[in-house]
Design an enzyme around this catalytic site. Structure first.
Site, short mmCIF file in Angstrom:
data_model
loop_
_atom_site.label_atom_id
_atom_site.label_comp_id
_atom_site.label_asym_id
_atom_site.label_seq_id
_atom_site.Cartn_x
_atom_site.Cartn_y
_atom_site.Cartn_z
N HIS A 1 0.83 -1.20 0.00
CA HIS A 1 0.00 0.00 0.00
C HIS A 1 0.86 1.26 0.00
O HIS A 1 1.71 1.44 0.89
CB HIS A 1 -0.91 -0.02 1.24
CG HIS A 1 -1.88 1.09 1.29
ND1 HIS A 1 -1.89 2.04 2.28
CD2 HIS A 1 -2.90 1.42 0.46
CE1 HIS A 1 -2.87 2.89 2.08
NE2 HIS A 1 -3.49 2.55 0.98
N HIS B 1 -10.14 7.67 -4.88
CA HIS B 1 -10.12 6.20 -4.90
C HIS B 1 -11.14 5.65 -5.89
O HIS B 1 -10.98 4.55 -6.41
CB HIS B 1 -10.45 5.65 -3.51
CG HIS B 1 -9.38 5.86 -2.50
ND1 HIS B 1 -9.25 7.02 -1.79
CD2 HIS B 1 -8.39 5.04 -2.08
CE1 HIS B 1 -8.22 6.90 -0.96
NE2 HIS B 1 -7.68 5.73 -1.12
N ARG C 1 -15.27 18.24 20.26
CA ARG C 1 -15.36 18.44 21.71
C ARG C 1 -16.73 19.05 21.99
O ARG C 1 -16.94 20.26 21.87
CB ARG C 1 -14.26 19.38 22.18
CG ARG C 1 -13.89 19.41 23.68
CD ARG C 1 -14.96 19.10 24.63
NE ARG C 1 -14.49 19.05 26.03
CZ ARG C 1 -15.23 18.64 27.01
NH1 ARG C 1 -16.48 18.22 26.77
NH2 ARG C 1 -14.78 18.61 28.25
N CYS D 1 -8.32 22.40 21.47
CA CYS D 1 -8.87 22.28 22.80
C CYS D 1 -7.80 22.61 23.83
O CYS D 1 -6.63 22.23 23.67
CB CYS D 1 -9.39 20.86 23.02
SG CYS D 1 -10.12 20.61 24.65
N TYR E 1 -11.65 25.49 32.55
CA TYR E 1 -10.73 26.16 31.61
C TYR E 1 -9.94 27.28 32.29
O TYR E 1 -9.84 28.39 31.78
CB TYR E 1 -11.50 26.66 30.38
CG TYR E 1 -12.09 25.51 29.60
CD1 TYR E 1 -11.26 24.65 28.87
CD2 TYR E 1 -13.46 25.26 29.61
CE1 TYR E 1 -11.79 23.57 28.18
CE2 TYR E 1 -13.99 24.18 28.92
CZ TYR E 1 -13.14 23.34 28.21
OH TYR E 1 -13.67 22.27 27.54
#
Length: 574
Positions: free
Chosen positions: A140, A164, A242, A290, A426
């Site tokens: 491959h 493909h 997220r 994130c 956060y």
């Protein structure tokens, strides 16, 4: 050395560059980016993006811009590289592959699932067909990335990388056909997800099977590390997810955006069509990361709480929408008003009691040069449900938690949002503070992300049998700071080699996109036949550099891990 996409592009194969008298091209992994004959600006870069193929090496034209100049075509198996100046046209394909064949046996899907490794054999499904491609895996062109589909379906990958779907590849696939998927399993695959209106998570969409799920309720997932650096613009299907709550069910025909609060002369309500018709459209390329990206590495040093992200809680996309500054100005909001200090952004995702909300500084939202967008398109298509359909606030250079999805309300205020995600999450603390001494009131909410980089290839525990090793990865810095340099070492930091960079030419401090990097290093004699670590660290345009150890950035919430990235590999002598 920096390669500015917009000047030229390169084709890399095995760490080497190939060129023609018409241009220089680059290919790695799943595909390639071609930007020959392009002007030095982001608009031309976006128009020149190509989907890259890990299998055939062919190029799929995404813009008529390149039809004038030609495309690169590489043979699927032979790997021969050709250049043509002919106008590209899509090949007509007689896709009868995967149709049920009466001469072959039926195979249950559970049996296919078991064949997902080289040891057990590699089987894949395409439509109603089952294929044993075990003998092809080592041939491959994209290496072992084909294993991502092992025991599963090819369609989700081929839908992203449609090159493909050419006659040669489809005919080749049929030569590996061993059976049909059992009719009962075909019916089961065709069933749509059950909608549960009373369940906060009742409208979850179908996701790409390559995503590595970290949690299901709410859904969080990241793409395979080895695919992350294959595309400068991350396909939406592979963009990390997220979600803080369930995906809301939004009727775009009823959708309204509310603008209210301090300094707003008169609260206004806008439909999506109002935004599109009444304000100038803008398109930017911007990364989203994130704040918990690379949290798993911090847990290896000392346990932390939160989603156990690897290195792929970051992605890069093109976003189209209108500037928040234009919308706020139209509502009469002025930066000269002392009561205008913060902009609250509220999403439609909720737990029946609380809607997700975050806030950003008003100075950032009202500054048109900061490119804060109310975006409805991602990579030239409408936002997907996981990424905020129908409207998302894109805040370049800022952590993902502030880039609110499913946006329905913008509130101008003299104080920060009081939401849980702004006040009790956060936020970062020093390494000595643990849960017993944690006080969120004393910490400042995270906005911009510091300089960051990571190695996407090689994967951990890779065995190298060559006398050199090729490394690929990404680098990024918040606040519009670009990447000045990425340094790579394979001897523990004793010596460093500067990587080649790929980025967009943008004004200083407006470099919102990530930078991809790559380099090939010779393995010295004293490391051959041994285990060793490969390292990377980035320096941004403000000359900020990543810290060396995770111990120095460890914090109880596992946020903002930007220590040097390390990957363990081993060399096997031929």
């Amino acid at each position: 050395m920096t390669r500015q996409l917009g000047n030229y592009a390169k084709l890399v194969k095995g760490g080497r560059y190939l060129s023609s008298n018409q241009g220089i091209f680059r290919q790695n992994g799943f595909g390639a980016i071609l930007n020959n004959h392009c002007q030095k600006n982001e608009a031309d870069f976006r128009s020149a993006l190509l989907i890259r193929s890990h299998h055939s090496g062919n190029w799929e034209k995404k813009s008529s811009y390149f039809g004038i100049f030609g495309v690169v075509i590489a043979g699927a198996i032979g790997g021969t590289l050709l250049y043509t100046s002919k106008v590209y046209s899509a090949e007509k394909v007689n896709d009868k592959g995967g149709e049920r064949r009466l001469d072959l046996r039926n195979i249950r899907i559970n049996e296919v699932r078991k064949h997902n490794s080289k040891e057990n054999g590699i089987w894949v499904m395409y439509k109603q067909g089952v294929y044993d491609i075990t003998k092809f895996v080592d041939k491959h062109p994209g290496g072992d990335k084909v294993l991502l589909a092992a025991g599963g379906e090819l369609e989700p990958f081929w839908d992203m990388y449609t090159i493909h779907k050419n006659q040669h590849t489809l005919d080749w696939l049929e030569s590996y056909r061993i059976g049909n998927l059992h009719p009962e399993d075909v019916k089961e695959r065709q069933k749509r997800p059950v909608v549960k209106p009373d369940d906060p998570f009742g409208y979850e969409p179908t996701r790409h099977p390559a995503l590595r799920t970290n949690s299901s309720r709410p859904f969080t997932a990241e793409p395979p590390f080895e695919l992350l650096a294959d595309n400068f613009v991350t396909p939406a299907e592979l963009f990390f997810v997220r979600n803080h709550l369930g995906v809301p069910n939004v009727d775009v025909n009823k959708f309204k955006l509310e603008i209210q609060g301090k300094g707003v002369k008169k609260p206004i309500t806008l439909s999506l069509d109002d935004l599109k018709k009444n304000f100038k459209h803008h398109t930017i390329t911007s990364a989203v990361q994130c704040a918990g990206n690379r949290r798993a590495e911090l847990s290896e040093y000392k346990p932390v709480k939160g989603v156990s992200w690897g290195i792929a809680a970051i992605s890069n996309a093109t976003w189209t929408g209108v500037k928040l500054s234009d919308v706020l100005t139209s509502a009469g909001v002025s930066a000269d008003d002392d009561s205008v200090q913060h902009i609250h952004l509220t999403g439609l995702d909720n737990d029946t009691k609380n809607f997700y909300e975050a806030s950003i500084p008003a100075a950032q939202a009202l500054d048109g040069n900061k490119d804060v967008l109310l975006a409805w398109d991602m990579n030239g298509k409408p936002l997907t449900p996981d990424h905020g359909y129908p409207l998302r606030c894109v805040v370049p250079g800022t952590i993902g938690a502030r880039q609110v999805k499913w946006l329905y309300k913008v509130t101008v205020s003299d104080e920060e949002s009081k939401s849980h995600w702004q006040q009790n999450d956060y936020k970062q603390f020093n390494p000595t503070i643990d849960w017993g001494t944690l006080d969120y009131k004393k910490a400042v909410p995270i906005q911009e992300y510091p300089v960051q980089s990571a190695i996407c290839e090689p994967k951990p525990n890779t065995v190298v049998d060559d006398d050199e090793i090729t490394l690929k990865g990404y680098a990024y810095s918040g606040g519009g700071r670009g990447i000045l340099r990425v340094d790579v070492s394979i001897d523990g930091g004793k010596t460093w080699q500067e990587a080649e960079l790929e980025n967009i030419k943008r004004p200083v401090y407006k470099q919102w996109a990530w930078t991809l990097w790559e380099t090939t290093i010779e393995i010295p004699q004293d490391l051959q036949g041994k285990k060793f670590q490969v390292l990377c660290k980035a320096t941004d345009t403000a000359h900020n550099t990543q810290p060396e150890f995770t111990s120095s950035v460890w914090n109880v919430r596992g946020l903002i891990n930007n220590a040097w990235h390390r990957v363990g590999v081993s060399h096997q002598q031929s």
